[in-house]
Design an enzyme around this catalytic site. Structure first.
Site, PDB file in Angstrom:
ATOM      1  N   ASP A  35      12.831  66.918  -4.076  1.00 26.30           N
ATOM      2  CA  ASP A  35      14.169  66.323  -4.021  1.00 26.30           C
ATOM      3  C   ASP A  35      14.534  66.060  -2.558  1.00 26.30           C
ATOM      4  O   ASP A  35      14.281  66.889  -1.678  1.00 26.30           O
ATOM      5  CB  ASP A  35      15.192  67.265  -4.670  1.00 26.30           C
ATOM      6  CG  ASP A  35      16.505  66.564  -4.977  1.00 26.30           C
ATOM      7  OD1 ASP A  35      16.810  66.399  -6.178  1.00 26.30           O
ATOM      8  OD2 ASP A  35      17.224  66.188  -4.030  1.00 26.30           O
ATOM      9  N   THR A  98      23.232  61.513 -11.579  1.00 28.04           N
ATOM     10  CA  THR A  98      23.462  60.347 -10.723  1.00 28.04           C
ATOM     11  C   THR A  98      22.335  59.322 -10.839  1.00 28.04           C
ATOM     12  O   THR A  98      22.517  58.171 -10.428  1.00 28.04           O
ATOM     13  CB  THR A  98      23.593  60.760  -9.242  1.00 28.04           C
ATOM     14  OG1 THR A  98      22.398  61.432  -8.840  1.00 28.04           O
ATOM     15  CG2 THR A  98      24.790  61.667  -9.028  1.00 28.04           C
ATOM     16  N   HIS A 103      14.976  63.246 -15.680  1.00 30.20           N
ATOM     17  CA  HIS A 103      14.302  64.075 -14.675  1.00 30.20           C
ATOM     18  C   HIS A 103      14.672  65.531 -14.858  1.00 30.20           C
ATOM     19  O   HIS A 103      15.817  65.861 -15.149  1.00 30.20           O
ATOM     20  CB  HIS A 103      14.644  63.621 -13.246  1.00 30.20           C
ATOM     21  CG  HIS A 103      16.110  63.521 -12.966  1.00 30.20           C
ATOM     22  ND1 HIS A 103      16.865  62.438 -13.362  1.00 30.20           N
ATOM     23  CD2 HIS A 103      16.973  64.346 -12.327  1.00 30.20           C
ATOM     24  CE1 HIS A 103      18.118  62.600 -12.982  1.00 30.20           C
ATOM     25  NE2 HIS A 103      18.227  63.765 -12.360  1.00 30.20           N
TER      26      HIS A 103
HETATM   27  P1  5GP Z   1      20.900  64.116 -10.719  1.00 30.99           P
HETATM   28  O1  5GP Z   1      22.096  64.238  -9.824  1.00 30.99           O
HETATM   29  O2  5GP Z   1      20.852  62.752 -11.392  1.00 30.99           O
HETATM   30  O3  5GP Z   1      20.713  65.241 -11.698  1.00 30.99           O
HETATM   31  O4  5GP Z   1      19.637  64.237  -9.784  1.00 30.99           O
HETATM   32  C1  5GP Z   1      19.202  63.203  -8.944  1.00 30.99           C
HETATM   33  C2  5GP Z   1      18.489  63.843  -7.796  1.00 30.99           C
HETATM   34  O5  5GP Z   1      17.758  62.860  -7.139  1.00 30.99           O
HETATM   35  C3  5GP Z   1      19.438  64.477  -6.756  1.00 30.99           C
HETATM   36  O6  5GP Z   1      19.177  65.874  -6.656  1.00 30.99           O
HETATM   37  C4  5GP Z   1      19.118  63.719  -5.479  1.00 30.99           C
HETATM   38  O7  5GP Z   1      19.123  64.546  -4.331  1.00 30.99           O
HETATM   39  C5  5GP Z   1      17.742  63.155  -5.758  1.00 30.99           C
HETATM   40  N1  5GP Z   1      17.467  61.912  -5.069  1.00 30.99           N
HETATM   41  C6  5GP Z   1      18.311  60.832  -4.968  1.00 30.99           C
HETATM   42  N2  5GP Z   1      17.712  59.843  -4.277  1.00 30.99           N
HETATM   43  C7  5GP Z   1      16.459  60.299  -3.963  1.00 30.99           C
HETATM   44  C8  5GP Z   1      15.353  59.703  -3.243  1.00 30.99           C
HETATM   45  O8  5GP Z   1      15.388  58.564  -2.789  1.00 30.99           O
HETATM   46  N3  5GP Z   1      14.248  60.479  -3.103  1.00 30.99           N
HETATM   47  C9  5GP Z   1      14.167  61.751  -3.612  1.00 30.99           C
HETATM   48  N4  5GP Z   1      13.021  62.418  -3.389  1.00 30.99           N
HETATM   49  N5  5GP Z   1      15.187  62.332  -4.288  1.00 30.99           N
HETATM   50  C10 5GP Z   1      16.307  61.608  -4.473  1.00 30.99           C
END
Ligand code: 5GP
Ligand code: ZN
Length: 117
Positions: A35, A98, A103
Site C-alpha cells: 500500500d 476509495t 482488494h
Molecule cells: P480502500 O480505501 O479502497 O479500502 O483502499 C485503497 C488503498 O489503496 C488505500 O489504502 C490507499 O493507500 C491505496 N492506494 C491508493 N492509490 C495507490 C497507488 O497508486 N499505489 C498503491 N500501492 N496503493 C494505493
C-alpha cells in the site's frame, strides 16, 4: 462483461503494469503489492486481476478467484513472517472504500486493536 479491465480503474492499471507498484507476489489470478500509504509495518493489498467493484461482487461472480485472494493473503503473511494479521475488505464509501476494484488489505507487524476503529 463482468471482470473485464476498466480504463479508469487504478488497480486495473497496476495489474496491467501501466502504473508502478511494489509487487510482492503475483499469481495467474492475483497481484499483491505494498500500500502506498501503509497503516502498519506490513500493509499489502491483494487484488484479483479481474475487475469487480468490491469483494462481495467478486465472490458472487467468480468465487474461485475470491478464494485465491484469501489464499494469497495467507501467502503474504507467510512471506512477511506474520504470526497474526488482519484482512480488511472496506466495502462502501462509509467504510472507507476509495478504490472500486476489490482488494484485501493485509495488515500486520504491530498489535492490532479489536474492535477496529
Ligand atoms: P480502500 O480505501 O479502497 O479500502 O483502499 C485503497 C488503498 O489503496 C488505500 O489504502 C490507499 O493507500 C491505496 N492506494 C491508493 N492509490 C495507490 C497507488 O497508486 N499505489 C498503491 N500501492 N496503493 C494505493
Ligand atoms: Zn479494476
Amino acid at each position: 462483461m463482468a471482470g473485464e479491465p476498466q480504463e479508469d480503474c487504478l488497480f486495473c492499471k497496476i495489474v496491467a503494469k501501466h502504473v508502478p507498484a511494489t509487487i510482492v507476489r503475483e499469481t495467474d489470478t492475483t497481484v499483491a503489492f505494498r500500500d502506498i500509504n501503509p497503516q502498519a509495518p506490513t500493509h499489502v493489498l491483494v487484488i484479483p486481476k479481474v475487475h469487480h467493484a468490491d469483494a462481495a461482487r467478486l465472490a458472487a461472480a467468480e468465487p474461485e478467484i475470491a478464494a485465491d485472494v484469501l489464499r494469497e493473503a495467507q501467502a503474504v503473511a507467510d512471506a512477511e513472517e506474520l504470526d497474526s494479521y488482519r484482512i480488511v475488505f472496506n466495502t462502501g464509501s462509509g467504510a472507507g472504500q476509495t478504490v472500486w476494484h476489490a482488494h484485501a488489505h493485509v495488515l500486520g507487524g504491530r498489535g492490532l486493536q479489536w474492535p477496529p476503529g
